[in-house]
Design a protein around this motif. Structure first.
Motif, PDB file in Angstrom:
ATOM      1  N   UNK A 136       0.830  -1.203   0.000  1.00 15.92           N
ATOM      2  CA  UNK A 136       0.000   0.000   0.000  1.00 15.92           C
ATOM      3  C   UNK A 136       0.866   1.256   0.000  1.00 15.92           C
ATOM      4  N   UNK A 137       1.911   1.250   0.810  1.00 15.33           N
ATOM      5  CA  UNK A 137       2.819   2.400   0.876  1.00 15.33           C
ATOM      6  C   UNK A 137       3.529   2.592  -0.465  1.00 15.33           C
ATOM      7  N   UNK A 138       3.994   1.494  -1.053  1.00 12.46           N
ATOM      8  CA  UNK A 138       4.782   1.586  -2.283  1.00 12.46           C
ATOM      9  C   UNK A 138       3.948   1.893  -3.521  1.00 12.46           C
ATOM     10  N   UNK A 139       2.698   1.444  -3.542  1.00  9.87           N
ATOM     11  CA  UNK A 139       1.888   1.597  -4.752  1.00  9.87           C
ATOM     12  C   UNK A 139       0.771   2.633  -4.617  1.00  9.87           C
ATOM     13  N   UNK A 140       0.462   3.032  -3.390  1.00 12.26           N
ATOM     14  CA  UNK A 140      -0.606   4.003  -3.186  1.00 12.26           C
ATOM     15  C   UNK A 140      -1.994   3.407  -3.189  1.00 12.26           C
ATOM     16  N   UNK A 186      -1.644  -6.554  -7.495  1.00  9.89           N
ATOM     17  CA  UNK A 186      -0.671  -5.925  -6.599  1.00  9.89           C
ATOM     18  C   UNK A 186       0.758  -6.242  -7.023  1.00  9.89           C
ATOM     19  N   UNK A 187       1.006  -7.443  -7.510  1.00 13.85           N
ATOM     20  CA  UNK A 187       2.354  -7.784  -7.960  1.00 13.85           C
ATOM     21  C   UNK A 187       2.745  -6.953  -9.182  1.00 13.85           C
ATOM     22  N   UNK A 188       1.798  -6.724 -10.073  1.00 18.46           N
ATOM     23  CA  UNK A 188       2.052  -5.867 -11.243  1.00 18.46           C
ATOM     24  C   UNK A 188       2.329  -4.435 -10.822  1.00 18.46           C
ATOM     25  N   UNK A 189       1.549  -3.941  -9.863  1.00 17.18           N
ATOM     26  CA  UNK A 189       1.766  -2.574  -9.382  1.00 17.18           C
ATOM     27  C   UNK A 189       3.112  -2.435  -8.690  1.00 17.18           C
TER      28      UNK A 189
END
Length: 80
Positions: free
Chosen positions: A14-18, A42-45
């Protein structure tokens, strides 16, 4: 302990991808994605988030659908 590691990976993602690790079109869709360990989004993001590659790899290990593939504890995560 490995469930806590998964939760830590989710917060890190969440922190890394927003965005939260699991994002659906509705509340029920989001719950279903989490229940099915649908990690593709999430892995793609994480792949394109621009963060340090070692940090992204750690987040991905924490999010592994297989508990035995995750770091054994939060302490192990902190050491890495």
């Amino acid at each position: 302990a490995r469930a806590d590691v998964f939760a830590l990976g989710s917060m890190l993602a969440t922190i890394l991808t927003g965005k939260p690790a699991f994002v659906g079109t509705s509340k029920d869709d989001t719950i279903q994605k989490a229940a099915n360990a649908d990690l593709a989004d999430v892995l793609s993001r994480l792949d394109v988030c621009g963060a340090d590659s070692e940090l992204v790899a750690l987040a991905k290990r924490c999010l592994s659908a297989r508990a035995e593939a995750r770091p054994a504890s939060g302490q192990v995560v902190a050491q890495e």
